[in-house]
Design a protein around this motif. Structure first.
Motif, short mmCIF file in Angstrom:
data_model
loop_
_atom_site.label_atom_id
_atom_site.label_comp_id
_atom_site.label_asym_id
_atom_site.label_seq_id
_atom_site.Cartn_x
_atom_site.Cartn_y
_atom_site.Cartn_z
N ALA A 17 10.29 1.90 3.71
CA ALA A 17 9.07 2.02 4.51
C ALA A 17 8.56 3.46 4.51
CB ALA A 17 9.36 1.57 5.94
N THR A 18 9.47 4.42 4.58
CA THR A 18 9.05 5.83 4.56
C THR A 18 8.42 6.19 3.22
OG1 THR A 18 10.81 6.38 6.13
CG2 THR A 18 9.85 8.18 4.87
N SER A 19 9.03 5.69 2.15
CA SER A 19 8.49 6.00 0.81
C SER A 19 7.11 5.40 0.60
CB SER A 19 9.45 5.50 -0.26
OG SER A 19 9.55 4.08 -0.22
N LEU A 20 6.81 4.29 1.27
CA LEU A 20 5.49 3.65 1.12
C LEU A 20 4.50 4.12 2.18
CD1 LEU A 20 6.59 -0.02 0.35
CD2 LEU A 20 5.70 1.66 -1.26
N GLN A 48 6.83 2.19 14.00
CA GLN A 48 5.89 1.85 15.06
C GLN A 48 4.77 0.94 14.55
OE1 GLN A 48 4.07 5.23 16.88
NE2 GLN A 48 3.07 4.03 18.51
N GLN A 49 4.31 1.18 13.31
CA GLN A 49 3.28 0.31 12.74
C GLN A 49 3.79 -1.13 12.58
OE1 GLN A 49 2.36 3.16 9.33
NE2 GLN A 49 0.34 2.23 9.64
N ILE A 50 5.04 -1.25 12.17
CA ILE A 50 5.62 -2.60 12.00
C ILE A 50 5.69 -3.31 13.34
CG2 ILE A 50 7.69 -3.86 11.29
CD1 ILE A 50 8.26 -1.59 9.31
N GLU A 51 6.12 -2.59 14.37
CA GLU A 51 6.21 -3.20 15.69
C GLU A 51 4.83 -3.59 16.23
OE1 GLU A 51 8.21 -0.27 17.97
OE2 GLU A 51 10.22 -0.79 17.24
N GLN A 52 3.83 -2.72 15.98
CA GLN A 52 2.48 -3.02 16.45
C GLN A 52 1.92 -4.25 15.75
OE1 GLN A 52 0.77 -1.75 18.86
NE2 GLN A 52 1.99 0.04 19.41
N LEU A 57 1.40 -11.13 6.54
CA LEU A 57 1.11 -9.92 7.31
C LEU A 57 1.16 -8.69 6.40
CD1 LEU A 57 3.14 -10.53 10.60
CD2 LEU A 57 0.71 -10.93 10.20
N TYR A 58 0.16 -7.82 6.57
CA TYR A 58 0.09 -6.59 5.78
C TYR A 58 -0.04 -5.40 6.71
CZ TYR A 58 -0.53 -9.22 1.44
OH TYR A 58 -0.34 -10.05 0.36
N LEU A 59 0.46 -4.27 6.22
CA LEU A 59 0.41 -3.02 6.97
C LEU A 59 -0.38 -1.99 6.18
CD1 LEU A 59 4.23 -2.92 7.77
CD2 LEU A 59 2.45 -3.77 9.29
N ARG A 60 -1.18 -1.19 6.87
CA ARG A 60 -1.94 -0.15 6.17
C ARG A 60 -1.12 1.14 6.19
NH1 ARG A 60 -6.87 -0.10 4.33
NH2 ARG A 60 -7.39 -2.00 5.49
N SER A 61 -0.82 1.61 4.99
CA SER A 61 -0.01 2.82 4.86
C SER A 61 -0.85 4.07 5.14
CB SER A 61 0.60 2.91 3.46
OG SER A 61 -0.43 3.11 2.50
N LEU A 78 4.33 -6.93 4.62
CA LEU A 78 5.43 -6.72 5.55
C LEU A 78 6.77 -7.03 4.89
CD1 LEU A 78 6.50 -6.17 8.44
CD2 LEU A 78 6.11 -8.59 8.95
N THR A 79 6.79 -8.04 4.05
CA THR A 79 8.05 -8.45 3.42
C THR A 79 8.58 -7.41 2.44
OG1 THR A 79 6.75 -9.68 1.77
CG2 THR A 79 7.59 -10.90 3.69
N SER A 80 7.75 -6.44 2.06
CA SER A 80 8.23 -5.41 1.13
C SER A 80 8.99 -4.30 1.84
CB SER A 80 7.04 -4.81 0.36
OG SER A 80 6.16 -4.14 1.24
N VAL A 81 8.84 -4.21 3.17
CA VAL A 81 9.55 -3.17 3.91
C VAL A 81 10.53 -3.77 4.93
CG1 VAL A 81 7.72 -1.45 3.66
CG2 VAL A 81 7.69 -3.02 5.61
#
Length: 749
Positions: free
Chosen positions: A432-435, A440-444, A485-489, A497-500
């Motif tokens: 997750a850090t590398s991406l 906190q973003q995942i929890e939100q 679900l997707y997260l904006r890096s 989400l499944t990638s992290v």
């Protein structure tokens, strides 16, 4: 649904009446389509119970006056002791008003019980004055001589009976708060009656009684007098037979004492009897992990059964607001004359409701007094605590299985729910850090999708609406939706989400309960018909000792815990009441021996009370125990009347103890029978248990009626025997003391 609860110290009936008035004033402002119904009103059962107690009080008054008339066979003589009733009640009301007491079930029950006792002193005074009239004295002289002769006896009876309730005033806890007003009310009534008997009764006797020569009696009077004389003759002959066989009487007394101890073990123990208030509470439960829709469907199936039950008037059914797989039921029954008793309704509904597949229903009649504890599905609670959660959960499951096999328990359940299906998400922090994605973003993102986040508010002229952000229901129920679900890096790219994080299906607890800062599990249970709380508590403790390791601490909570505390407190209270009466009698008689003679009838009172409870299959509850404590003050009245007369005959007429006590028994036979019958008639309506709330009053009435009926009969024979034995013992020790005092100066010379 709107729930209204009164503030501490306020009156339930007044609050309910004010709420009804307010609702009636607001009903005109509501739309025509809105209908307001009352689901539960505690003041209704209070009104019914108070009205029934008032009717019981009226019946008791009539019965007591009837007893006085049957013995005295004279209307004016009947009215004289009967006047002690209104004066005592009015004086008691005055004290209750000054102390800001309310007229509730317990205070009314105290007044009802006191009706049979407050006339005792007036009866004794009247009977003694009538006896002096029969000697040929004028009414004024008879009143003066009779009051002077019997005054100390009445004082002893009044003070010793009032002293019984002093320990009740000092009792703490729920029992002390419950019976404080009861003790004050009945104590004040007795003190007022004693004052009336020593003042008003002699004055009325001097004015309204006529010498026997001036009275003309009819056939009914002569017939009843012949019956009384035959009874007196039978008693005198049987007493002479017993006095000739005094050792046999002592053996009989010892046997009764042993039987009392056996009965105390055999009689089932209880706390506070359940009252039928027309209300039943219920909890429903489905499998762990059940969705809201699934729970709602099952709850509606249960509600459908309730809607067709002929005993149910209204009910409220709800789910949510707490544990997802649990629902609540609040059932209001029809009026008493249109339905079965509440306990029978529960037994009838249980198999019907539990026939619905996939859901379990637990019903219970609410306790008349709620005593702490956590909300549970059934009534009585047993809590396990340990710092080791794994050992706690494993052993709690073992204990639950063991308790389910006990015939003395039913509806055994637990608040342990650790098999709830869940999805565990494991975050790969390095990836997750590398991406460029933070935890906190995942929890939100997860909260936005599955929580109930309020993102905005829409305002209208008359209302406001919250805007809630969440996934559609079909996605919430599908764990594979996490792939959508997707997260904006931090670079602006969308990262799945499944990638992290990796998801896995698992089970876990719905909640982790604590008691006293330690993890805990609470097992709860109901009692089947015919099983006492005392027997169930003993069985649970026995199984817990055999099942649980020493690292797990256990204890009852709520009603069961209060029951355990009450058993210890009431036993000490009974002992303290006996000690207080002994001290009071010792001060009044200036003797250590005569109080023992007076209290010798206590085992017979206890035996009669316990035997009556055993025959009627009634638990030795808190109310019944208070009845036993009252007996401590009641049963000694016979002995006081006998001993006072016997002591006077010994001092003034020079009679032997045997002749003096036999004469005392003969002379005091009429007032003893009158006071005994008046007390029995005063308590009999409570023992029958009429009307609303009669279930809780009945054990006290049974204990008092059984104890009085047995002890008052036996003490007519045993008290004279004990009196002669203790008098002999006292003279023997007195001679030894005098001999020792004579030898000491001689040795000095």
């Amino acid at each position: 649904m709107l729930a209204i609860q009164r503030q501490p110290g306020t009156n339930t009936v007044q609050v309910a009446d004010a709420v009804k008035t307010m609702v009636a004033s607001l009903s005109g402002q509501l739309p025509a389509s809105v209908e307001v119904n009352t689901l539960y009103d505690r003041s209704v059962s209070i009104h019914q119970s108070v009205n029934d107690v008032q009717l019981t009080l009226l019946i008791t008054l009539c019965l007591v006056v009837m007893v006085i008339f049957l013995f005295l066979k004279n209307l004016s003589a009947t009215l004289i002791p009967s006047l002690a009733l209104p004066f005592s009640i009015i004086g008691t009301f005055t004290v209750m008003y000054l102390m800001s007491y309310s007229l509730d079930n317990l205070s009314l029950m105290a007044l009802t019980l006191s009706v049979g006792f407050v006339v005792d002193d007036a009866i004794v005074m009247l009977e003694n004055i009538v006896r002096h009239l029969e000697m040929g004295k004028r009414p004024m002289q008879a009143a003066l001589d009779g009051a002077r002769e019997i005054g100390f006896t009445i004082l002893s009876m009044t003070l010793s009976l009032t002293a019984v309730f002093i320990p009740v005033l000092l009792l703490g806890g729920i029992i002390g708060r419950l019976f404080h007003e009861f003790a004050v009310t009945i104590g004040v009534a007795i003190l007022v009656s004693g004052f009336v008997s020593l003042t008003l009764t002699p004055m009325l006797c001097s004015r309204f009684l006529r010498p026997p020569k001036e009275e003309h009696h009819g056939r009914w009077y002569e017939a009843t007098e012949r019956v009384y004389q035959r009874g007196l003759g039978l008693y005198e002959r049987s007493l002479a037979w017993v006095m000739d066989r005094r050792p046999l009487a002592l053996v009989f007394s010892a046997g009764i004492l042993a039987a009392t101890a056996v009965l105390f073990v055999l009689v089932p123990k209880g706390f506070i009897p359940t009252e039928d208030t027309g209300q039943i509470q219920g909890t429903t439960e489905t499998l762990e992990g059940s969705s809201f829709d699934n729970m709602s469907d099952h709850q509606q199936a249960v509600a459908e059964i309730l809607s067709h039950d002929p005993n149910v008037g209204h009910f409220m059914s709800s789910v949510g607001g707490g544990t997802m797989n649990q629902g609540r039921l609040s059932i209001r029954l029809k009026p008493r004359n249109q339905r079965l008793p509440a306990d029978e309704v529960v037994r009838e509904l249980n198999p019907k409701l539990n026939s619905v597949p996939g859901i379990r229903t637990y019903l219970q009649v609410p306790a008349s007094i709620r005593v702490g504890g956590r909300p549970t599905k059934t009534q009585y609670q047993f809590t396990l605590q340990s710092a080791d959660i794994d050992a706690l959960y494993d052993n709690a499951a073992k204990l639950e299985r063991a308790l389910r096999g006990l015939p003395t328990l039913q509806d055994v359940t637990t608040d342990l729910q650790i098999k709830n299906p869940q999805v565990s998400l494991r975050i790969d922090r390095d990836r997750a850090t590398s991406l460029g994605v933070t935890v906190q973003q995942i929890e939100q993102a997860l909260y936005d999708a599955y929580g109930s986040r309020q993102v905005s508010t829409i305002y209208t002229p008359n209302n406001q609406y919250w805007v809630i952000l969440e996934l559609l229901p079909e996605y919430q129920r599908d764990p594979t939706a996490l792939q959508l679900l997707y997260l904006r890096s931090q670079t602006g790219k969308l990262i799945p989400l499944t990638s992290v994080a990796s998801a896995s299906n698992d089970v876990g607890p719905l909640s982790v309960n604590h008691s006293g800062q330690l993890p805990s599990v609470t097992l709860s249970f109901n009692l089947p018909p015919g099983v006492s709380l005392g027997a169930a508590v003993n069985e649970v403790q026995k199984v817990a000792r055999q099942t649980l390791p020493s690292t797990i601490s256990t204890g009852f909570s709520g009603t069961a815990q209060a029951f355990q505390a009450s058993q210890q407190g009431l036993a000490f209270l009974l002992l303290l009441a006996i000690v207080v009466i002994y001290i009071v009698l010792g001060i009044l008689y200036e003797s250590f021996v005569h109080p023992l003679t007076i209290l010798s009838g206590l085992p017979f009172a206890g035996f009669g009370a316990l035997l009556t409870l055993f025959i009627f299959r009634t638990e030795l509850s808190v109310y019944a125990f208070v009845g036993v404590i009252m007996l401590v003050g009641l049963v000694k009245k016979n002995a006081i009347m006998m001993i006072d007369f016997a002591l006077d005959a010994e001092r003034n007429e020079g009679k032997s103890p045997r002749d003096a006590i036999i004469q005392a028994c003969s002379v005091r036979f009429r007032p003893i029978m009158m006071t005994t019958m008046a007390a029995l008639m005063g308590t009999l309506p409570i023992a029958i248990g009429w009307g609303a709330g009669g279930e809780s009053r009945r054990p006290l009435g049974l204990a008092v009626v059984g104890g009085l009926a047995f002890s008052q009969l036996i003490t007519l024979y045993v008290t004279p025997v004990v009196y002669t034995y203790l008098d002999t013992l006292q003279h023997r020790f007195g001679r030894r003391a005098r001999r020792a005092s004579v030898e000491e100066p001689a040795a000095a010379d």
